[in-house]
Each structure stands twice: as C-alpha cells, then as structure tokens.
Design an enzyme around this catalytic site. Sequence first.
Site, short mmCIF file in Angstrom:
data_model
loop_
_atom_site.label_atom_id
_atom_site.label_comp_id
_atom_site.label_asym_id
_atom_site.label_seq_id
_atom_site.Cartn_x
_atom_site.Cartn_y
_atom_site.Cartn_z
N ARG A 128 13.02 -10.41 8.09
CA ARG A 128 13.53 -9.81 6.85
C ARG A 128 14.20 -8.49 7.17
O ARG A 128 13.57 -7.60 7.75
CB ARG A 128 12.36 -9.60 5.87
CG ARG A 128 12.78 -8.87 4.61
CD ARG A 128 11.63 -8.73 3.60
NE ARG A 128 12.10 -7.96 2.47
CZ ARG A 128 11.52 -6.85 2.01
NH1 ARG A 128 10.39 -6.41 2.54
NH2 ARG A 128 12.04 -6.19 1.00
N HIS B 178 17.64 -2.07 -0.45
CA HIS B 178 16.43 -1.39 -0.01
C HIS B 178 16.72 0.11 -0.07
O HIS B 178 16.69 0.82 0.92
CB HIS B 178 16.03 -1.86 1.39
CG HIS B 178 14.56 -1.70 1.70
ND1 HIS B 178 13.74 -2.74 2.09
CD2 HIS B 178 13.77 -0.61 1.67
CE1 HIS B 178 12.50 -2.29 2.30
NE2 HIS B 178 12.50 -0.99 2.05
N GLU C 132 11.17 -3.39 -4.22
CA GLU C 132 10.32 -2.40 -4.89
C GLU C 132 11.06 -1.50 -5.88
O GLU C 132 11.22 -0.30 -5.65
CB GLU C 132 9.61 -1.53 -3.85
CG GLU C 132 8.78 -2.31 -2.85
CD GLU C 132 7.93 -1.41 -1.94
OE1 GLU C 132 8.10 -0.18 -2.01
OE2 GLU C 132 7.10 -1.94 -1.20
N ASN D 53 4.82 -6.90 -1.83
CA ASN D 53 4.52 -5.93 -0.78
C ASN D 53 3.17 -5.31 -1.07
O ASN D 53 2.91 -4.85 -2.18
CB ASN D 53 5.57 -4.81 -0.75
CG ASN D 53 6.91 -5.31 -0.22
OD1 ASN D 53 7.04 -6.47 0.17
ND2 ASN D 53 7.90 -4.44 -0.22
N TYR E 133 -0.11 -2.87 0.60
CA TYR E 133 -0.66 -2.01 1.66
C TYR E 133 -2.09 -1.58 1.40
O TYR E 133 -2.87 -1.42 2.33
CB TYR E 133 0.21 -0.76 1.83
CG TYR E 133 1.56 -1.09 2.43
CD1 TYR E 133 1.72 -1.10 3.80
CD2 TYR E 133 2.64 -1.45 1.63
CE1 TYR E 133 2.94 -1.44 4.38
CE2 TYR E 133 3.86 -1.80 2.20
CZ TYR E 133 4.00 -1.79 3.57
OH TYR E 133 5.19 -2.15 4.14
N GLU F 141 5.88 -7.73 2.72
CA GLU F 141 5.51 -6.58 3.56
C GLU F 141 4.01 -6.39 3.52
O GLU F 141 3.39 -6.45 2.45
CB GLU F 141 6.12 -5.26 3.04
CG GLU F 141 7.57 -5.05 3.34
CD GLU F 141 8.09 -3.72 2.79
OE1 GLU F 141 7.32 -2.74 2.70
OE2 GLU F 141 9.27 -3.69 2.44
#
Length: 470
Positions: free
Chosen positions: A77, A121, A166, A294, A296, A373
Amino acid sequence: MATAPFPDGFLWGAATAAYQVEGAVHEDGRGPSIWDTFSHTPGRTLNGDTGDVACGHYGRLDEDLDLIGALGLGAYRFSVAWPRVQPDGKGPANQAGLDFYRRLVDGLRSRGVVPVATLYHWDLPQALEDQGGWLARGTAQRFADYSAVVAGALGDDVGMYITLNEPWCSGWLGYGTGAHAPGTRGVASGVAASHHLLLAHGAAVEALRATTRSPVGITLNLNHYTPATDHELDLRAARVADAVLNRFYLDPVLRASYPEDLVQEVGRAGGSFEVVRPGDLEAISRPVDFLGVNFYSTAVVADMGREDEARAAGYLVGPVGPGETNASFGVRGVGRQGMEHLSTGWEVDPAGLTEILVRLHREYPRLPLYVTENGAAQHDYRGPDGAVHDPGRIAYLARHIAAVHDALKAGVDVGGYFVWSLMDNFEWALGYSVRFGLTWVDYPTGERVPKDSYHWYRRVARSNGLPPED
Ligand code: FCB
C-alpha cells in the site's frame, strides 16, 4: 507451517505514504503541498523536521521494490502524491509524476505484489489550500478530477483504490486542533473540512467507477473506547469520543447520515453542520467495496472535569494515546497502570482491534474489511553487529495478527493486514523521532537495513499465519 493459518488468499502487506518516504519535493515538476509549508513553518514539527529528503524513496525506487519483493508480500500500500500529478491541484497531468507511479505499479506487478493505492494521504496541493483547502466545497470536485486522472493512467493495474486515508486526521487534526497541516483551529472548521473530505470521497468513488473495475474503498482510523469508570459523565465521554472519531466518518459513508448525538455535541461545542447541503449524504454514501481500518491503540476515556476521580481510580492522567483527549468535547484520555506503550506513548491492547472488527461486522454488515495499517513505534537502535533487533515490534505485530485471527474466527470478513510501515519514515508532527519500520533507514546515508521484524514478517507472509515460536 503456521500455528494459526489464515484463509487462502489473505493479503499480507506493508504500507507507506508519499510525503513520509519519497523526498525529492522539487523534482520532476512536483508542486508544494500543505505538508511542505507546514513542516517548514518554525515550531510545527518536532526539531523542525521536514519531508524534503525523507527516505529518498523517489530516487531509490528500484532498491525499494527489491526490498518489497524480498519480503514476499501479497500487497503493498502506497499513496499517490497529488502535487506530483497536478502540481497546483487542477488541470492537465504532470506526466513525470504519473510515470513514477507507473514504474512503481509495474515493478510491484512484476514481483507478484498487488499494488494498493491511496489517493489522498494528507498532501493537499498548496495552491488549493490558498483557495480555502478543505474548507472550500470545490476542493471535493478537484479531488474527483485528480482521482480520475490517476485511475486513467494506472487503471486496473492498481488492485485496490483507497480514496482517503484517515479523514479524521486530515479534517480534524488539520483544521480542528491544528496539530497537522495546514494548522487551522476551530470546531466549525474541523467539521467543515471533514464534511468536504467526505464529499470528496463520494465524488471520487463515482469518478473511479467510471474509470476502473478495481475495488474502491476508504480507510478510517478507528478506536475502541472504554469509559474510565461507570460514572455517567465518563460513559458520556466514551460515547462522545466514539461519535467524534468513529461514527463521524463511518455513518455518512455507510449509512448516509451523521449521528444525531454527534450533531448535538458539535452544536454544544460551538460548531454546526451548516455546510451540509441536500444530496450530500447520498453522494458520500455511494457504495464502497471494502473498508480499510487503521488501528494502533485502544483508549480509556474520562470526562474532562473528572480528572481527579480518574487519578483516584488509579489511572494515569496525561496526554496518552492517539486522539482520545479532545478538549473541545470535554473528553480526556487516561492511561491504565501496567500497560505497555509504544514510543509514541500509545497504549498497547490488541483486544481493541478484535472489538473494532467484530463491531464493524455487526453494525455495518456485509462489508469486507482490511486492516490497512497496524504497527509499532519502538526505541530501535543499530547494534554493534550492525543489525536492528526489535523483539518488541515482533511481539506487538504477533499479538495484533492474533487479534485479527480472533475476528476471523468470529465470522468477520477480513481480507488482509498491512504493517505500518515498510520502512522508518517521517512521522508527521513527530518528525523522525519515532521509527515504525520493518526496515531501518539510516537517514544521513539513506541505507536500508531490514530489522529482525522484517525477516519475521517474511515468514508470516510465506506461511500465511504466525510462525511457531522459535
Ligand atoms: C497513521 C497514519 C500514518 C502513520 C501512522 C503511524 O495515522 O495514517 O501515515 O503516520 O499513523
């Protein structure tokens, strides 16, 4: 043999983004973006770091293609830099910019890797920012035009198109809190920018459908929120955080509506949804083929007025984790004792990833999901043997891959998993202070050194699951 095999065809990938890796900001006709302007404005990024050189990926494309090929990935990606394709955000394409992505796509295909292209992005052409940026409604149509140019050039050779990465970050951090480019602040501007980004997504879906048969989707950063206590104000904080970060973007795209509680909270915080016009939500909710997630960190949140109570309940009260503390909405992120943290301060709790995936499956059914991600910032260093031993990153990735496997077992349709990132890179406002890569980048020379996690992840991709422990 993997201990927990994944479905056949599951895509193992790694991700990067243009401004974070390419450098070469003045080459081959690239125009300036808002991140060039922002990073060159004193005080905006840590140590004044910029993406001027970054990883030098633009000039090292062949070497990086080999790095990707040797990793044995199913997919890679990357993002296309709008200011390389249209230096001032509109009009005819800059052929040299398109040629770079054509070489990238062909190089991936020839190595058996599916190219996954993100169209935005965060690197808006500065010329468009000068005309209002994402506060201007017309930017949405500019984005659709640009998307058609990219898809016209790369077509079905790109295996999946992601419109936005995002929009919470580019809309809210860019125009709400001002932590990201262009650095504008205010609830009203954060809402307007987010809405126009979503309109841009919808317009791009339409433009892409006319140009390519490849699947089209959007990537959102999603968090699982837990209230610090069962006090009604903390329960409210968790609901508000969920509305502002998750449902603000999920609902218009997948349900053609903004959540009612979000509209009320925005009103209370001094903003409004006045920018929404009749027909907008239909345009935003044009069907997508998949949703990128995504992830985290998980987040525990408390009411901003209840910090003492949160402290008394044993929480660490400080700026921990991405996106939880939202002063405009009275939400405070708190830390749990005894948890592991990434070098960004984000709390590690893979259960939140399973929760998010299962929830999406339940609340927005029949939508294929991809983890676009997931990754770990660690305090890496190059040892005396010249290698980078990063057991912390391997442990983080293994736990999150297991969390994806749990979601699959629960019946969730997850088609792939992408590590952030293929290599260390420019981490936005944090500059080069944190490293997320499977590959170490020696910034002064540009040398790439695959870390232990790179070799480990190759085994994951090859065996289609977590390798047995050594
Ligand atoms: C995400 C961004 C990505 C990278 C990671 C760490 O929010 O999409 O570019 O910065 O965080």
